[in-house]
Motif scaffolding. Sequence first.
Motif, PDB file in Angstrom:
ATOM      1  N   GLU A 137       0.848  -1.188   0.000  1.00  0.00           N
ATOM      2  CA  GLU A 137       0.000   0.000   0.000  1.00  0.00           C
ATOM      3  C   GLU A 137       0.888   1.245   0.000  1.00  0.00           C
ATOM      4  OE1 GLU A 137      -3.543   2.073   2.719  1.00  0.00           O
ATOM      5  OE2 GLU A 137      -2.693   0.171   3.354  1.00  0.00           O
ATOM      6  N   HIS A 138       0.440   2.257  -0.731  1.00  0.00           N
ATOM      7  CA  HIS A 138       1.145   3.541  -0.684  1.00  0.00           C
ATOM      8  C   HIS A 138       0.260   4.565   0.012  1.00  0.00           C
ATOM      9  CE1 HIS A 138       3.791   6.811  -1.738  1.00  0.00           C
ATOM     10  NE2 HIS A 138       2.726   7.489  -2.111  1.00  0.00           N
ATOM     11  N   LEU A 139       0.859   5.326   0.919  1.00  0.00           N
ATOM     12  CA  LEU A 139       0.100   6.353   1.638  1.00  0.00           C
ATOM     13  C   LEU A 139       0.659   7.704   1.231  1.00  0.00           C
ATOM     14  CD1 LEU A 139       0.557   4.216   4.770  1.00  0.00           C
ATOM     15  CD2 LEU A 139      -1.702   4.769   3.889  1.00  0.00           C
ATOM     16  N   PRO A 140      -0.083   8.429   0.390  1.00  0.00           N
ATOM     17  CA  PRO A 140       0.434   9.726  -0.060  1.00  0.00           C
ATOM     18  C   PRO A 140       0.450  10.730   1.096  1.00  0.00           C
ATOM     19  CG  PRO A 140      -1.774   9.333  -0.939  1.00  0.00           C
ATOM     20  CD  PRO A 140      -1.415   8.132  -0.135  1.00  0.00           C
ATOM     21  N   ASP A 141       1.315  11.689   0.989  1.00  0.00           N
ATOM     22  CA  ASP A 141       1.397  12.753   2.004  1.00  0.00           C
ATOM     23  C   ASP A 141       1.447  12.207   3.434  1.00  0.00           C
ATOM     24  OD1 ASP A 141       1.300  14.730   0.010  1.00  0.00           O
ATOM     25  OD2 ASP A 141      -0.874  14.409  -0.148  1.00  0.00           O
ATOM     26  N   THR A 142       2.156  11.112   3.592  1.00  0.00           N
ATOM     27  CA  THR A 142       2.356  10.570   4.942  1.00  0.00           C
ATOM     28  C   THR A 142       3.865  10.451   5.149  1.00  0.00           C
ATOM     29  OG1 THR A 142       0.314   9.300   4.718  1.00  0.00           O
ATOM     30  CG2 THR A 142       1.799   8.624   6.487  1.00  0.00           C
ATOM     31  N   GLU A 143       4.385  11.362   5.934  1.00  0.00           N
ATOM     32  CA  GLU A 143       5.839  11.390   6.164  1.00  0.00           C
ATOM     33  C   GLU A 143       6.282  10.094   6.839  1.00  0.00           C
ATOM     34  OE1 GLU A 143       9.337  12.785   5.497  1.00  0.00           O
ATOM     35  OE2 GLU A 143       7.632  14.102   5.017  1.00  0.00           O
ATOM     36  N   SER A 144       5.504   9.672   7.840  1.00  0.00           N
ATOM     37  CA  SER A 144       5.859   8.466   8.587  1.00  0.00           C
ATOM     38  C   SER A 144       4.577   7.728   8.957  1.00  0.00           C
ATOM     39  CB  SER A 144       6.622   8.877   9.856  1.00  0.00           C
ATOM     40  OG  SER A 144       6.796   7.760  10.694  1.00  0.00           O
ATOM     41  N   PHE A 145       4.546   6.413   8.710  1.00  0.00           N
ATOM     42  CA  PHE A 145       3.341   5.628   8.999  1.00  0.00           C
ATOM     43  C   PHE A 145       3.375   5.024  10.394  1.00  0.00           C
ATOM     44  CE2 PHE A 145       1.425   1.343   9.075  1.00  0.00           C
ATOM     45  CZ  PHE A 145       0.086   1.690   8.906  1.00  0.00           C
ATOM     46  N   GLN A 146       4.586   4.562  10.806  1.00  0.00           N
ATOM     47  CA  GLN A 146       4.680   3.878  12.101  1.00  0.00           C
ATOM     48  C   GLN A 146       6.030   4.194  12.742  1.00  0.00           C
ATOM     49  OE1 GLN A 146       4.028  -0.212  10.872  1.00  0.00           O
ATOM     50  NE2 GLN A 146       6.146  -0.493  10.188  1.00  0.00           N
ATOM     51  N   ARG A 147       6.151   3.854  14.019  1.00  0.00           N
ATOM     52  CA  ARG A 147       7.342   4.271  14.776  1.00  0.00           C
ATOM     53  C   ARG A 147       8.615   3.530  14.398  1.00  0.00           C
ATOM     54  NH1 ARG A 147       5.719   3.811  20.783  1.00  0.00           N
ATOM     55  NH2 ARG A 147       7.880   3.121  20.941  1.00  0.00           N
TER      56      ARG A 147
ATOM     57  N   ILE B 244       3.789  -5.370   9.623  1.00  0.00           N
ATOM     58  CA  ILE B 244       3.753  -4.296   8.629  1.00  0.00           C
ATOM     59  C   ILE B 244       5.148  -3.698   8.584  1.00  0.00           C
ATOM     60  CG2 ILE B 244       2.774  -2.077   7.946  1.00  0.00           C
ATOM     61  CD1 ILE B 244       0.255  -2.712   9.451  1.00  0.00           C
ATOM     62  N   THR B 245       5.658  -3.530   7.380  1.00  0.00           N
ATOM     63  CA  THR B 245       6.971  -2.912   7.212  1.00  0.00           C
ATOM     64  C   THR B 245       6.851  -1.652   6.374  1.00  0.00           C
ATOM     65  OG1 THR B 245       8.116  -5.019   7.441  1.00  0.00           O
ATOM     66  CG2 THR B 245       9.309  -3.270   6.282  1.00  0.00           C
ATOM     67  N   GLU B 246       7.537  -0.614   6.814  1.00  0.00           N
ATOM     68  CA  GLU B 246       7.550   0.674   6.106  1.00  0.00           C
ATOM     69  C   GLU B 246       8.935   0.830   5.476  1.00  0.00           C
ATOM     70  OE1 GLU B 246       6.649   4.000   8.653  1.00  0.00           O
ATOM     71  OE2 GLU B 246       6.553   5.392   6.963  1.00  0.00           O
ATOM     72  N   PHE B 247       8.975   0.782   4.141  1.00  0.00           N
ATOM     73  CA  PHE B 247      10.259   0.642   3.459  1.00  0.00           C
ATOM     74  C   PHE B 247      11.221   1.814   3.636  1.00  0.00           C
ATOM     75  CE2 PHE B 247       7.619  -2.460   1.213  1.00  0.00           C
ATOM     76  CZ  PHE B 247       8.407  -3.580   1.431  1.00  0.00           C
ATOM     77  N   LYS B 248      10.703   3.041   3.654  1.00  0.00           N
ATOM     78  CA  LYS B 248      11.645   4.167   3.706  1.00  0.00           C
ATOM     79  C   LYS B 248      12.446   4.183   4.998  1.00  0.00           C
ATOM     80  CE  LYS B 248       9.620   8.344   3.922  1.00  0.00           C
ATOM     81  NZ  LYS B 248       8.572   9.412   3.863  1.00  0.00           N
ATOM     82  N   LYS B 249      11.921   3.521   6.031  1.00  0.00           N
ATOM     83  CA  LYS B 249      12.665   3.461   7.301  1.00  0.00           C
ATOM     84  C   LYS B 249      13.846   2.487   7.200  1.00  0.00           C
ATOM     85  CE  LYS B 249       9.441   5.225  10.681  1.00  0.00           C
ATOM     86  NZ  LYS B 249       8.309   5.704   9.875  1.00  0.00           N
TER      87      LYS B 249
ATOM     88  N   GLN C  25      15.260   6.406   2.351  1.00  0.00           N
ATOM     89  CA  GLN C  25      14.770   7.314   1.307  1.00  0.00           C
ATOM     90  C   GLN C  25      13.918   8.439   1.911  1.00  0.00           C
ATOM     91  OE1 GLN C  25      12.674   5.128  -1.721  1.00  0.00           O
ATOM     92  NE2 GLN C  25      12.398   6.934  -3.031  1.00  0.00           N
ATOM     93  N   THR C  26      14.076   9.659   1.361  1.00  0.00           N
ATOM     94  CA  THR C  26      13.170  10.720   1.798  1.00  0.00           C
ATOM     95  C   THR C  26      12.107  10.916   0.712  1.00  0.00           C
ATOM     96  OG1 THR C  26      14.753  12.301   0.921  1.00  0.00           O
ATOM     97  CG2 THR C  26      14.725  12.034   3.302  1.00  0.00           C
ATOM     98  N   HIS C  27      10.872  11.073   1.126  1.00  0.00           N
ATOM     99  CA  HIS C  27       9.747  11.141   0.187  1.00  0.00           C
ATOM    100  C   HIS C  27       8.556  11.701   0.962  1.00  0.00           C
ATOM    101  CE1 HIS C  27       6.688   9.799  -2.696  1.00  0.00           C
ATOM    102  NE2 HIS C  27       7.650   9.482  -3.538  1.00  0.00           N
ATOM    103  N   LYS C  28       7.691  12.407   0.310  1.00  0.00           N
ATOM    104  CA  LYS C  28       6.562  12.991   1.049  1.00  0.00           C
ATOM    105  C   LYS C  28       5.467  11.965   1.377  1.00  0.00           C
ATOM    106  CE  LYS C  28       4.334  15.189  -3.012  1.00  0.00           C
ATOM    107  NZ  LYS C  28       3.825  13.965  -3.554  1.00  0.00           N
ATOM    108  N   GLY C  29       5.508  10.839   0.673  1.00  0.00           N
ATOM    109  CA  GLY C  29       4.589   9.742   1.001  1.00  0.00           C
ATOM    110  C   GLY C  29       5.385   8.557   1.554  1.00  0.00           C
ATOM    111  N   THR C  30       4.667   7.457   1.798  1.00  0.00           N
ATOM    112  CA  THR C  30       5.376   6.272   2.293  1.00  0.00           C
ATOM    113  C   THR C  30       4.702   5.003   1.757  1.00  0.00           C
ATOM    114  OG1 THR C  30       6.410   5.375   4.286  1.00  0.00           O
ATOM    115  CG2 THR C  30       4.083   5.957   4.488  1.00  0.00           C
ATOM    116  N   SER C  31       5.495   3.939   1.587  1.00  0.00           N
ATOM    117  CA  SER C  31       4.958   2.659   1.091  1.00  0.00           C
ATOM    118  C   SER C  31       5.185   1.580   2.128  1.00  0.00           C
ATOM    119  CB  SER C  31       5.630   2.277  -0.236  1.00  0.00           C
ATOM    120  OG  SER C  31       5.239   3.174  -1.249  1.00  0.00           O
TER     121      SER C  31
END
Length: 368
Positions: free
Chosen positions: A256-266, A281-286, A290-296
Amino acid sequence: MKVDVLIVGLGFAGSTTARVLAEKGHAVHLIDKRSHIGGNAYDCVDAHGLLIHPYGPHIFHTNSQNVFDFLSRFTEWIPYEHRVLAKVGEQLLPIPINRTTINALYGLALDEAGVAAYLERVRDKREGQAKTSEDVVLSSVGSDLCEKFFRGYTKKQWGLDLSELAAGVAARIPTRTNEDDRYFTDTHQQMPKDGYTRMFERMLDHPKITFETNVDFFSARDRYAAKHVVYTGPIDAYFDYRFGKLPYRSLEFVHEHLPDTESFQRSATVNYPNEQAFTRITEFKKITGQTHKGTSIVREYPRGDGDPYYPVPRPDNEALFRRYDALAQAEKGVTFVGRLAQYRYYNMDQVTAAALTRAEELAGSLVA
Ligand code: FAD
Ligand code: UDP
């Protein structure tokens, strides 16, 4: 097509073997039934520009200098230490269980010695060696922590109770009395700077290596005349399930991609031992930095059927594997290597180590 060696599978096992053999002068051709290289470690940029792991989060860690040196020829690294929180009730607590976990869960303020004494009091003091994963968990943390962190997760992940799995499964997760909240403690904990796929591209970039994707060995094998075959797929499939199916556990990955979500989980990964149908659940940018205004993110739903991802370590499966392995040993001109072919719950570094060893042995027996 005439080749010295045909390799089935473009993951860590196949690609490592290919590189070693090519550097020793053997012409190698690899095939994979998937549309890409890298096996389960394949990564790619999603439709929103985030680097993701389609087959679930892959964190590189190893204590093997040899493996690290070999892979470092094909990638630079970025330092990364994985941390995981488990959702227990309304709390997010460190897993592996450590001092923070115990204090936050029970409203205590124990120091290290206090945590050690606490665990000593609650743990199940069993005689003899742990045979099952239940033995491992109960003898290290006792029943309450077992129920909260392990029993439900394991049932979801494997479709089996802790008591039905070999000790090695739960033994992957240590117990700590200090505040170290890293998932791994290996000497080398790094992510490939440009991703795994780029690392594989460089590994396969050699004049003696060619490869094709979207080719299934079982329908295309007659096209190739090879002096030797290296097979990295499921061992039972190679022998046409002669003794019955060897169980492999599968997963469904829901991205899932969450637009305009800097961070989804801790934390990069949050484990859900109990309520949810998914395990984590894994948040890839962590992980990738990667820096991005959304998160996957990806949720992992365990499945009985589907692509084979995990061997299922338990005694009867090991016995069935041994029967297939006896056929494999007797199979002239074929080498079996990798997580699926050796039916071992191997991490990436262990597969690489196994492939380096088998490739060296094989190179010695092949005439260039
Ligand atoms: P694979 O990567 O499975 O490669 C085998 C290849 O063979 C596949 O691409 C397949 O398509 C191909 N193949 C099979 N049959 C055929 C056929 N008939 N014809 C043609 N091609 C065929 N390890 C870590 O170290 N750290 C982690 O954080 C980590 N996380 C993981 C998370 C998940 C969800 C999973 C499933 C695994 C994880 N692993 C991790 C383990 C890691 O994925 C494996 O150790 C490694 O990728 C295995 O490499 P391999 O080459 O043996 O197998
Ligand atoms: N495990 C658990 N609870 C957790 C984490 C792990 O019960 O919060 C158990 C579970 O049986 C799991 C095994 O420990 O399959 C190994 O966990 P690991 O995170 O190493 O699994 P992988 O990343 O290989 O899926």
